[in-house]
Design a protein around this motif. Structure first.
Motif, mmCIF file in Angstrom:
data_model
loop_
_atom_site.group_PDB
_atom_site.id
_atom_site.type_symbol
_atom_site.label_atom_id
_atom_site.label_comp_id
_atom_site.label_asym_id
_atom_site.label_seq_id
_atom_site.Cartn_x
_atom_site.Cartn_y
_atom_site.Cartn_z
ATOM 1 N N ILE A 197 25.254 59.969 64.425
ATOM 2 C CA ILE A 197 24.905 58.917 63.667
ATOM 3 C C ILE A 197 23.888 60.073 62.169
ATOM 4 O O ILE A 197 22.855 58.581 61.413
ATOM 5 N N HIS A 198 23.529 61.123 62.666
ATOM 6 C CA HIS A 198 22.236 61.560 62.843
ATOM 7 C C HIS A 198 23.016 62.622 61.461
ATOM 8 O O HIS A 198 22.276 62.935 59.900
ATOM 9 N N LEU A 199 24.269 62.795 61.070
ATOM 10 C CA LEU A 199 24.464 64.229 60.852
ATOM 11 C C LEU A 199 25.185 64.352 58.684
ATOM 12 O O LEU A 199 24.382 64.946 57.694
ATOM 13 N N SER A 200 25.492 62.837 58.813
ATOM 14 C CA SER A 200 26.339 62.287 57.436
ATOM 15 C C SER A 200 26.511 61.222 57.343
ATOM 16 O O SER A 200 26.518 60.286 59.015
ATOM 17 N N ALA A 201 26.950 60.669 56.157
ATOM 18 C CA ALA A 201 27.368 59.681 55.335
ATOM 19 C C ALA A 201 28.067 59.044 56.352
ATOM 20 O O ALA A 201 28.356 58.275 57.017
ATOM 21 N N THR A 202 29.185 59.873 56.471
ATOM 22 C CA THR A 202 30.396 59.782 57.387
ATOM 23 C C THR A 202 30.862 59.482 58.401
ATOM 24 O O THR A 202 31.489 58.361 58.547
ATOM 25 N N SER A 203 30.260 60.435 59.366
ATOM 26 C CA SER A 203 30.175 60.533 60.687
ATOM 27 C C SER A 203 29.064 58.934 61.156
ATOM 28 O O SER A 203 29.346 57.857 62.066
ATOM 29 N N ALA A 204 28.283 58.544 59.910
ATOM 30 C CA ALA A 204 26.481 57.557 60.914
ATOM 31 C C ALA A 204 27.828 56.154 60.773
ATOM 32 O O ALA A 204 27.703 55.382 61.462
ATOM 33 N N ARG A 205 28.871 56.054 59.891
ATOM 34 C CA ARG A 205 29.043 54.748 59.091
ATOM 35 C C ARG A 205 30.344 54.545 60.659
ATOM 36 O O ARG A 205 30.631 54.062 61.303
ATOM 37 N N LEU A 206 30.973 55.522 60.794
ATOM 38 C CA LEU A 206 31.849 55.461 62.530
ATOM 39 C C LEU A 206 31.280 54.241 63.579
ATOM 40 O O LEU A 206 31.500 54.202 64.066
ATOM 41 N N PHE A 207 29.808 54.632 63.873
ATOM 42 C CA PHE A 207 28.871 54.361 63.999
ATOM 43 C C PHE A 207 28.409 53.123 64.320
ATOM 44 O O PHE A 207 27.624 52.086 64.186
ATOM 45 N N GLY A 208 28.877 52.616 62.233
ATOM 46 C CA GLY A 208 27.844 51.087 61.963
ATOM 47 C C GLY A 208 26.810 51.431 61.251
ATOM 48 O O GLY A 208 26.041 50.499 61.085
ATOM 49 N N PHE A 209 26.217 52.708 61.211
ATOM 50 C CA PHE A 209 25.697 52.756 59.764
ATOM 51 C C PHE A 209 25.454 53.118 59.142
ATOM 52 O O PHE A 209 26.969 53.542 58.665
ATOM 53 N N PRO A 210 25.424 51.985 57.523
ATOM 54 C CA PRO A 210 25.805 53.013 56.223
ATOM 55 C C PRO A 210 25.258 54.080 55.653
ATOM 56 O O PRO A 210 26.101 54.051 54.686
ATOM 57 N N CYS A 211 24.622 54.961 56.566
ATOM 58 C CA CYS A 211 24.479 55.594 56.292
ATOM 59 C C CYS A 211 23.168 56.898 57.346
ATOM 60 O O CYS A 211 23.473 55.838 58.545
ATOM 61 N N ALA A 212 24.073 58.192 57.025
ATOM 62 C CA ALA A 212 22.964 58.793 58.056
ATOM 63 C C ALA A 212 21.022 58.851 58.454
ATOM 64 O O ALA A 212 20.455 58.041 57.272
ATOM 65 N N ILE A 213 20.782 58.740 59.851
ATOM 66 C CA ILE A 213 19.587 58.306 59.495
ATOM 67 C C ILE A 213 18.651 59.554 60.166
ATOM 68 O O ILE A 213 19.256 60.734 61.514
ATOM 69 N N ALA A 214 17.373 59.592 60.782
ATOM 70 C CA ALA A 214 16.895 60.441 60.949
ATOM 71 C C ALA A 214 16.852 60.290 62.288
ATOM 72 O O ALA A 214 16.792 59.097 63.181
ATOM 73 N N HIS A 215 16.734 61.560 63.079
ATOM 74 C CA HIS A 215 16.779 61.232 64.898
ATOM 75 C C HIS A 215 15.223 60.818 64.434
ATOM 76 O O HIS A 215 13.555 61.485 64.302
ATOM 77 N N GLY A 216 14.658 60.062 66.047
ATOM 78 C CA GLY A 216 13.729 59.186 66.137
ATOM 79 C C GLY A 216 12.241 60.250 66.743
ATOM 80 O O GLY A 216 11.497 60.173 66.107
ATOM 81 N N MET A 217 13.060 61.794 67.285
ATOM 82 C CA MET A 217 12.205 62.249 67.652
ATOM 83 C C MET A 217 11.123 63.691 67.024
ATOM 84 O O MET A 217 10.451 64.547 66.921
ATOM 85 N N ALA A 239 2.514 56.884 72.918
ATOM 86 C CA ALA A 239 3.120 56.833 72.843
ATOM 87 C C ALA A 239 4.361 56.012 71.830
ATOM 88 O O ALA A 239 3.217 55.309 70.951
ATOM 89 N N VAL A 240 5.329 55.919 71.655
ATOM 90 C CA VAL A 240 5.669 55.404 70.803
ATOM 91 C C VAL A 240 6.671 53.781 70.485
ATOM 92 O O VAL A 240 7.430 54.232 71.652
ATOM 93 N N ASP A 241 7.425 53.410 69.477
ATOM 94 C CA ASP A 241 8.476 52.058 70.252
ATOM 95 C C ASP A 241 8.946 52.032 68.767
ATOM 96 O O ASP A 241 8.510 52.793 67.495
ATOM 97 N N PHE A 242 10.517 52.744 68.839
ATOM 98 C CA PHE A 242 10.560 52.957 67.547
ATOM 99 C C PHE A 242 11.614 51.836 67.235
ATOM 100 O O PHE A 242 12.592 51.197 67.772
ATOM 101 N N LEU A 243 11.604 51.650 65.605
ATOM 102 C CA LEU A 243 11.977 50.051 65.831
ATOM 103 C C LEU A 243 12.821 50.493 64.171
ATOM 104 O O LEU A 243 14.112 50.475 64.670
ATOM 105 N N LYS A 244 12.780 50.251 62.985
ATOM 106 C CA LYS A 244 13.875 50.324 62.063
ATOM 107 C C LYS A 244 14.530 51.596 62.002
ATOM 108 O O LYS A 244 13.415 52.591 61.403
ATOM 109 N N PRO A 245 15.103 52.258 62.037
ATOM 110 C CA PRO A 245 16.078 54.205 61.363
ATOM 111 C C PRO A 245 15.584 54.105 59.903
ATOM 112 O O PRO A 245 15.410 53.108 59.386
ATOM 113 N N VAL A 246 14.796 55.331 60.284
ATOM 114 C CA VAL A 246 15.016 56.190 58.495
ATOM 115 C C VAL A 246 16.572 56.411 58.516
ATOM 116 O O VAL A 246 16.564 57.404 58.782
ATOM 117 N N ARG A 247 16.805 55.740 57.456
ATOM 118 C CA ARG A 247 17.345 56.310 56.380
ATOM 119 C C ARG A 247 17.322 57.203 55.406
ATOM 120 O O ARG A 247 16.262 57.423 55.226
#
Length: 284
Positions: A197-217, A239-247
């Motif tokens: 989900i972090h590597l490319s738009a193509t691989s992210a779409r396989l898991f339901g994301f419209p584009c790649a997202i940044a690693h939370g860490m 401490a942090v809570d991860f909310l909306k992913p960074v596209r």
């Protein structure tokens, strides 16, 4: 619960762990294992230098507070892909991360890490569990981390645990940065986290994301680097809570309390998006 520990001389190769993760697609139970893994791990200077550059940490002679997470990544993956762990790794979501820096992280070359999972709780979208990682030197506990993971599709009895709302206080813009389209690949190359989900738009779409997202860490590491003037050398928790992913690509804005022993932070996007919120405080 009595924890049963397995001591390893080295961690498994990441390639074999990713293969194991890819082959496990079904939920196999609703009980967490009572075992954990321990292993001595070395600081790799080239990786440390690349990580500092990637996440904007200065070389002050101490490990970045998020770097032990990177050191322990393969051991964490080994716990989450073990046969005794009942949930598939693919599709798990990182909801929360808390890091405690107990003593200064200077002069560190080798640490003993321990990793286990605990605290299985119902969630409106499945169940959550906490992955606990601790790092010790010759004097005892040096650093620890709690990562809360959401396992979708798990059915547990009981009411979901309510999440605490962040304290709303005035925050000032501290800095902003641009998360470019290849930051996921660059982070993976340094840290070993090759989640598709972090590597490319193509691989992210396989898991339901419209584009790649940044690693939370990566976002948390960039935040800690920017907060270096706010945080002490040791004796604190952030401490942090991860909310909306960074596209990717996109710009984010870090807002924080004025310099103090404790405070709040928020990572915003444009259009009223909140990607992450959290706080820091002294350890009791």
């Amino acid at each position: 619960m009595t924890r049963h520990w397995q001591d390893l001389s080295s961690t498994a190769a990441l390639s074999s762990l990713y293969l194991r993760a890819a082959c496990k697609r079904k939920i196999t139970g609703d009980t967490l294992p009572d075992s954990g893994l321990r292993c001595y791990l070395e600081v790799r200077p080239q990786q440390l230098e690349a990580y500092r550059k990637l996440c904007h940490f200065s070389d002050d002679g101490r490990l970045p507070p998020t770097f032990p997470h990177v050191m322990a990544f393969a051991l964490q993956l080994q716990v989450l892909t073990a046969k005794a762990f009942p949930f598939p790794l693919l599709g798990m979501v990182h909801l929360h991360n808390s890091i405690r820096v107990v003593r200064p992280l200077g002069g560190v070359s080798r640490l003993r890490f321990s990793v286990h999972v605990e605290n299985l709780q119902p969630h409106e979208k499945g169940a959550t569990c906490d992955m606990i990682t601790e790092a010790e030197d010759g004097l005892g506990l040096l650093w620890s981390e709690t990562s809360r993971m959401l396992c979708r599709g798990v059915k547990l009895s009981g009411e979901p645990v309510a999440t605490a709302e962040p304290v709303n206080e005035p925050l000032d813009e501290l800095t902003r940065w641009y998360a470019d389209s290849d930051i996921g690949r660059r982070y993976a190359k340094v840290c070993g986290d090759y989640n598709p989900i972090h590597l490319s738009a193509t691989s992210a779409r396989l898991f339901g994301f419209p584009c790649a997202i940044a690693h939370g860490m990566w976002s948390k590491a960039m935040t800690l680097a920017a907060l270096r003037g706010h945080l002490p050398v040791s004796g604190y928790e952030i401490a942090v809570d991860f909310l909306k992913p960074v596209r990717l690509p996109s710009e984010v804005i870090l807002n924080a309390s004025p310099t103090a022993a404790q405070g709040q932070l928020r990572l915003d996007g444009h259009g009223e998006l909140v990607h992450m919120h959290g706080s820091w405080r002294p350890l009791d």
